[in-house]
Scaffold this motif. Structure first.
Motif, PDB file in Angstrom:
ATOM      1  N   GLU A  34       0.404  31.482  72.244  1.00  0.00           N
ATOM      2  CA  GLU A  34      -0.364  30.305  72.826  1.00  0.00           C
ATOM      3  C   GLU A  34      -1.238  29.290  72.073  1.00  0.00           C
ATOM      4  O   GLU A  34      -1.208  28.350  72.185  1.00  0.00           O
ATOM      5  CB  GLU A  34      -0.952  30.742  74.440  1.00  0.00           C
ATOM      6  N   TRP A  35      -1.802  30.412  71.404  1.00  0.00           N
ATOM      7  CA  TRP A  35      -3.028  29.671  70.663  1.00  0.00           C
ATOM      8  C   TRP A  35      -2.281  28.753  69.292  1.00  0.00           C
ATOM      9  O   TRP A  35      -2.765  27.852  69.047  1.00  0.00           O
ATOM     10  CB  TRP A  35      -3.751  30.839  69.980  1.00  0.00           C
ATOM     11  N   ILE A  36      -1.393  29.556  68.873  1.00  0.00           N
ATOM     12  CA  ILE A  36      -0.347  28.591  67.714  1.00  0.00           C
ATOM     13  C   ILE A  36      -0.080  27.036  68.574  1.00  0.00           C
ATOM     14  O   ILE A  36      -0.223  26.182  67.980  1.00  0.00           O
ATOM     15  CB  ILE A  36       0.634  29.405  67.051  1.00  0.00           C
ATOM     16  N   PHE A  37       0.670  27.184  69.626  1.00  0.00           N
ATOM     17  CA  PHE A  37       1.167  26.192  70.195  1.00  0.00           C
ATOM     18  C   PHE A  37       0.013  25.232  70.572  1.00  0.00           C
ATOM     19  O   PHE A  37       0.100  24.033  70.322  1.00  0.00           O
ATOM     20  CB  PHE A  37       1.786  26.542  71.638  1.00  0.00           C
ATOM     21  N   GLU A  38      -1.080  25.619  70.768  1.00  0.00           N
ATOM     22  CA  GLU A  38      -2.399  24.671  71.260  1.00  0.00           C
ATOM     23  C   GLU A  38      -2.800  24.121  70.090  1.00  0.00           C
ATOM     24  O   GLU A  38      -2.993  22.850  70.050  1.00  0.00           O
ATOM     25  CB  GLU A  38      -3.454  25.719  72.079  1.00  0.00           C
ATOM     26  N   LYS A  39      -2.993  24.711  68.984  1.00  0.00           N
ATOM     27  CA  LYS A  39      -3.274  24.283  67.732  1.00  0.00           C
ATOM     28  C   LYS A  39      -2.392  23.238  67.153  1.00  0.00           C
ATOM     29  O   LYS A  39      -2.628  22.229  66.707  1.00  0.00           O
ATOM     30  CB  LYS A  39      -3.669  25.087  66.407  1.00  0.00           C
ATOM     31  N   ILE A  40      -1.066  23.407  67.430  1.00  0.00           N
ATOM     32  CA  ILE A  40      -0.124  22.373  66.802  1.00  0.00           C
ATOM     33  C   ILE A  40      -0.119  21.335  67.872  1.00  0.00           C
ATOM     34  O   ILE A  40       0.221  20.305  67.462  1.00  0.00           O
ATOM     35  CB  ILE A  40       1.292  23.188  66.811  1.00  0.00           C
ATOM     36  N   GLY A  41      -0.349  21.658  69.009  1.00  0.00           N
ATOM     37  CA  GLY A  41      -0.137  20.372  70.209  1.00  0.00           C
ATOM     38  C   GLY A  41       0.983  20.432  71.009  1.00  0.00           C
ATOM     39  O   GLY A  41       1.175  19.644  71.753  1.00  0.00           O
ATOM     40  N   LEU A  42       1.842  21.448  71.002  1.00  0.00           N
ATOM     41  CA  LEU A  42       2.902  21.593  71.834  1.00  0.00           C
ATOM     42  C   LEU A  42       2.488  22.401  73.011  1.00  0.00           C
ATOM     43  O   LEU A  42       1.376  23.019  73.176  1.00  0.00           O
ATOM     44  CB  LEU A  42       3.979  22.671  70.989  1.00  0.00           C
ATOM     45  N   GLU A  43       3.341  21.970  74.055  1.00  0.00           N
ATOM     46  CA  GLU A  43       3.008  22.555  75.485  1.00  0.00           C
ATOM     47  C   GLU A  43       4.495  23.273  75.889  1.00  0.00           C
ATOM     48  O   GLU A  43       5.110  22.429  76.036  1.00  0.00           O
ATOM     49  CB  GLU A  43       2.495  21.234  76.232  1.00  0.00           C
ATOM     50  N   THR A  44       4.197  24.383  76.486  1.00  0.00           N
ATOM     51  CA  THR A  44       5.321  25.080  77.346  1.00  0.00           C
ATOM     52  C   THR A  44       5.199  24.880  78.632  1.00  0.00           C
ATOM     53  O   THR A  44       4.236  24.166  78.927  1.00  0.00           O
ATOM     54  CB  THR A  44       5.248  26.555  77.040  1.00  0.00           C
ATOM     55  N   LYS A  45       6.351  25.198  79.448  1.00  0.00           N
ATOM     56  CA  LYS A  45       6.433  24.787  80.768  1.00  0.00           C
ATOM     57  C   LYS A  45       5.178  25.755  81.394  1.00  0.00           C
ATOM     58  O   LYS A  45       4.519  25.326  82.537  1.00  0.00           O
ATOM     59  CB  LYS A  45       7.777  25.411  81.200  1.00  0.00           C
TER      60      LYS A  45
END
Length: 169
Positions: A34-45
């Motif tokens: 989640e932290w990585i996705f947040e930093k990258i700017g990706l968002e999961t369902k």
């Protein structure tokens, strides 16, 4: 039968600790992702759903605050209107009371004039006038008012009434 014997020899505490450790590790991996996705700017369902729920909670809180403010304003208006109605009722009560007192005074004074002019009056008229005077005095007493206009008229009416009772109607 050997399978059952093997099951009895399993260390369940160690199995429990292993399962808990795996779950904690899984949770740590998810948090890191989640932290990585947040930093990258990706968002999961799942992250989108959490964000939408958070936004919905904030909107609900704001709506509730606005509703509470509207309720407070309505309560103030209601209290003000209650005061106005109470004031109007007091005015109307006072007006009605003044009208009642004036009508009783007029009736007593009118009857006193009729008696003083020597016009014929029966016993019921005298009793009615005396009853009106008693009600008049009671109203004045209840409302802490003074009688200044009717006393002389009632003295005249009582004097004539006593004289007629002696003479006979």
């Amino acid at each position: 039968m050997d399978d059952i014997t093997l099951l009895t020899k399993i260390n369940y505490a160690q199995v429990f600790i292993s399962v808990v450790t795996i779950l904690i590790g899984f949770k740590a991996v998810i948090t890191i992702l989640e932290w990585i996705f947040e930093k990258i700017g990706l968002e999961t369902k799942w992250m989108r759903k959490q964000r939408e729920e958070h936004n919905l909670l904030i909107k609900t809180s704001q709506s509730l605050s606005a509703l509470q403010e509207k309720h407070m304003q309505d309560m103030k208006k209601s209290d003000k209107r209650d005061e106005e109605i109470s004031s109007d009722i007091k005015k109307l009560t006072r007006m009605f009371l003044d009208k009642e007192i004036d009508d009783m005074r007029w009736e007593i004074n009118n009857f006193a004039t009729k008696v003083s002019e020597g016009k014929p009056c029966n016993k019921d008229s005298f009793n009615h006038c005396i009853h009106i005077y008693e009600k008049y005095e009671k109203i004045l007493e209840e409302n802490k008012l003074e009688n200044g206009e009717v006393e002389i008229s009632m003295e005249l009416i009582n004097d004539v009434y006593k004289r007629k009772l002696k003479e006979g109607f």
